[in-house]
Design an enzyme around this catalytic site. Structure first.
Site, short mmCIF file in Angstrom:
data_model
loop_
_atom_site.label_atom_id
_atom_site.label_comp_id
_atom_site.label_asym_id
_atom_site.label_seq_id
_atom_site.Cartn_x
_atom_site.Cartn_y
_atom_site.Cartn_z
N ARG A 1 -4.45 -2.11 14.12
CA ARG A 1 -4.54 -0.75 13.56
C ARG A 1 -5.44 0.04 14.50
NH1 ARG A 1 -5.67 1.41 7.54
NH2 ARG A 1 -3.44 0.94 7.54
N HIS B 1 3.53 4.25 11.02
CA HIS B 1 3.04 3.22 10.10
C HIS B 1 4.26 2.45 9.57
CE1 HIS B 1 0.38 1.11 7.57
NE2 HIS B 1 -0.02 2.05 6.75
N GLN C 1 4.26 0.22 6.34
CA GLN C 1 4.23 1.02 5.13
C GLN C 1 5.65 1.44 4.73
OE1 GLN C 1 1.33 2.05 3.26
NE2 GLN C 1 2.98 2.52 1.82
N ASP D 1 0.80 11.97 0.96
CA ASP D 1 -0.22 11.24 1.73
C ASP D 1 -1.41 12.19 1.86
OD1 ASP D 1 -1.62 9.52 3.41
OD2 ASP D 1 -0.32 9.82 5.16
N CYS E 1 1.20 6.33 -0.07
CA CYS E 1 0.80 5.12 0.65
C CYS E 1 -0.58 4.64 0.25
CB CYS E 1 0.88 5.36 2.16
SG CYS E 1 -0.08 6.80 2.68
N ARG F 1 3.59 -4.10 0.10
CA ARG F 1 3.12 -4.30 1.48
C ARG F 1 3.07 -5.80 1.77
NH1 ARG F 1 -0.10 -0.50 3.95
NH2 ARG F 1 0.09 -1.90 5.73
N1 CP Z 1 -1.57 2.38 2.96
C1 CP Z 1 -2.43 1.76 3.78
O1 CP Z 1 -2.12 1.44 4.94
O2 CP Z 1 -3.64 1.49 3.22
P1 CP Z 1 -4.95 1.02 4.01
O3 CP Z 1 -5.35 2.15 4.92
O4 CP Z 1 -5.97 0.74 2.94
O5 CP Z 1 -4.62 -0.21 4.79
N1 NVA Z 2 -1.90 9.15 7.16
C1 NVA Z 2 -2.94 8.26 6.68
C2 NVA Z 2 -2.34 6.99 6.17
C3 NVA Z 2 -3.33 6.00 5.60
C4 NVA Z 2 -2.69 4.74 5.17
C5 NVA Z 2 -3.92 7.99 7.81
O1 NVA Z 2 -3.49 7.77 8.95
O2 NVA Z 2 -5.13 8.00 7.55
#
Ligand code: CP
Ligand code: NVA
Length: 305
Positions: free
Chosen positions: A102, A129, A132, A224, A264, A292
């Protein structure tokens, strides 16, 4: 043949994505059947941003498949600063059988995939993502019983989550509309790819600034956060600009009568969604979060078995 990495849904065919969803549903239904599938294998998880769901579901997921995980915090690796991406890849490929990352720039996961001989999984970048979106379409299939011809309206920032929903929807024959304030539309290349791909599957990809038009007849309204991780400095300015795009009870009046709400997570009640919506029977956000786990177990199985 499955790809070596899971970086972007654009690297997959509709058949492969359908197969992954079927495998995920099978794993969810019969978890014990898969309990030793990745016996003795280790997944390194590199996090340069915070996480609840991604960390827990990859961690628990690989354990449920008989393997192990290793959490590497932002402070530990400091990718590209303490050590080059090349050197991190060349070290880890000798120690683990898969790497989830990530991070910020999407190029980082692409570079890791080029350098490392073990599979790389995109656990969120500024651009996309994909894990997701797999969980999301697994959830939609469970809740609505179909994907083909279904309408999903994503309302908010044309961000990483929006991009992956566009890609998945286009591969699966869904109608995806992305509803954003002017200036916050998805990236042009993402829209171009999704529009072209949707033409092959009977789906569509529409970008609009009009919330009423965008959610009209939708089977799913998706929200989101308005400011993603890394955009914290813009959060206050965005609040005013995005308020007309809040997913609330009035917005659902324009959707299908049985429309569901998805997010999400993490969510900010009173900003991108009202408590009345996210805490209502329409909301499937926790089923979505659980999925997930199942979707990523399918991804890890395909890549690491
Ligand atoms: N939706 C999602 O990716 O959650 P986190 O940021 O908590 O991993
Ligand atoms: N768009 C958000 C998604 C979090 C899971 C971010 O990147 O922070």
């Amino acid at each position: 043949m499955f790809a070596n990495d899971f970086l972007s849904l654009r690297d997959f065919t509709p058949t492969q994505i359908h197969h992954l969803l079927e495998l995920a549903a099978d794993i969810k239904a019969r978890p014990a059947e898969f309990s030793t599938a990745l016996k003795g294998k280790t997944l390194a998880m590199i996090f340069e941003k915070p996480s609840l769901r991604t960390r827990v579901t990859f961690d628990v997921g690989i354990q449920q498949l008989g393997g192990f995980s290793l959490y590497l915090s932002p402070a530990e690796i400091n990718l590209g600063k303490r050590e080059s991406i090349h050197d991190v890849a060349k070290n880890l490929e000798r120690m683990v059988q898969g790497i989830m990352i990530r991070t910020f720039a999407h190029q980082i996961v692409e570079e890791m995939a080029k350098e490392a001989s073990v599979p790389i999984i995109n656990g969120l970048t500024d651009y996309s993502h994909p894990c997701q979106a797999m969980a999301d379409f697994l959830t939609i299939k469970e809740v609505k019983g179909r994907l083909d011809g279904l309408k999903l309206a994503f309302v908010g920032d044309g961000n990483n989550v929006a991009h992956s929903l566009m890609f998945a929807g286009a591969l699966l024959g869904a109608h995806v509309s992305i509803v954003t304030p002017p200036g916050y539309e998805p990236k042009r290349d993402a829209t171009a790819w999704a529009t072209a791909q949707a033409a092959n599957t009977g789906g569509s990809c529409v970008i609009t600034n009009d919330p009423v038009e965008g959610v009209r007849g939708a089977d799913v309204i998706y929200a989101d956060v308005w400011a993603s991780m890394g955009q914290e400095a813009e959060a206050d300015a965005r609040k005013t600009l995005f308020m007309p795009y809040q997913v609330n009870e009035a917005m659902f009046a324009h959707a299908a009568a049985d429309a569901s709400f998805m997010h999400c997570l993490p969510a900010h009640r009173g900003e991108e969604v009202t408590a009345g919506v996210i805490d209502s029977p329409r909301s499937v956000v926790f089923q979505e979060a659980e999925n997930r786990l199942h979707a990523q177990k399918a991804i890890m199985l395909e890549l690491m078995c």
